[in-house]
Design a protein around this motif. Sequence first.
Motif, PDB file in Angstrom:
ATOM      1  N   ILE A 189       0.843  -1.250   0.115  1.00  0.00           N
ATOM      2  CA  ILE A 189       0.030  -0.032   0.014  1.00  0.00           C
ATOM      3  C   ILE A 189       0.883   1.219  -0.103  1.00  0.00           C
ATOM      4  CG2 ILE A 189      -1.840   1.150   1.301  1.00  0.00           C
ATOM      5  CD1 ILE A 189      -2.513  -1.582   2.676  1.00  0.00           C
ATOM      6  N   ASP A 249       0.170  -2.447  -4.798  1.00  0.00           N
ATOM      7  CA  ASP A 249      -1.227  -2.977  -4.937  1.00  0.00           C
ATOM      8  C   ASP A 249      -2.340  -1.937  -4.880  1.00  0.00           C
ATOM      9  OD1 ASP A 249      -0.033  -5.607  -5.739  1.00  0.00           O
ATOM     10  OD2 ASP A 249       0.376  -5.584  -3.506  1.00  0.00           O
ATOM     11  N   VAL A 250      -2.229  -1.179  -3.907  1.00  0.00           N
ATOM     12  CA  VAL A 250      -3.025  -0.180  -3.675  1.00  0.00           C
ATOM     13  C   VAL A 250      -2.462   1.105  -3.283  1.00  0.00           C
ATOM     14  CG1 VAL A 250      -4.916   0.362  -1.789  1.00  0.00           C
ATOM     15  CG2 VAL A 250      -4.396  -1.976  -2.293  1.00  0.00           C
ATOM     16  N   ASP A 257      -3.884  -1.801  -8.612  1.00  0.00           N
ATOM     17  CA  ASP A 257      -5.188  -2.347  -8.674  1.00  0.00           C
ATOM     18  C   ASP A 257      -6.345  -1.629  -8.063  1.00  0.00           C
ATOM     19  OD1 ASP A 257      -4.365  -4.847  -9.677  1.00  0.00           O
ATOM     20  OD2 ASP A 257      -3.894  -5.521  -7.794  1.00  0.00           O
ATOM     21  N   ARG A 258      -5.929  -1.036  -7.028  1.00  0.00           N
ATOM     22  CA  ARG A 258      -7.033  -0.074  -6.297  1.00  0.00           C
ATOM     23  C   ARG A 258      -6.504   1.354  -5.819  1.00  0.00           C
ATOM     24  NH1 ARG A 258     -10.452  -4.328  -2.465  1.00  0.00           N
ATOM     25  NH2 ARG A 258     -10.502  -5.798  -4.469  1.00  0.00           N
TER      26      ARG A 258
END
Length: 121
Positions: free
Chosen positions: A4, A59-60, A98-99
Amino acid sequence: MARIVLTGAGGNVGREVLGAFDDEHNLAPFTHSEHDDIDSEILDITNADEVVQELDDFDVMIHLAEASSPDDDWEMVTETNIHGMKHVLDAAVENGIDRVVLPPRTTRSVGTTPRAKGPKR
């Protein structure tokens, strides 16, 4: 475990978000300047190439970086809040994040003028 990235970790909201994560999370905080009390990386979101390079392998993304002081001039607000936002979102796409978490920024769009007196809601 998800990696993150947190931009704006040195701001008021960023510090609260940073404090909400424990050591079990793989969180990488970024700030626009050094802070004695935060172990973070420096990131200038107005520099598109730097943003793409630094925000790789996550990823985030929680994007909180913005020019939020009432004293900030329009050029700084535009460069940081509009162009910087674009750079961060472009980096997310280019790096396959991804997010992306983007909290509302109503104080920037409607101002910080106090509400008119009237019935309480």
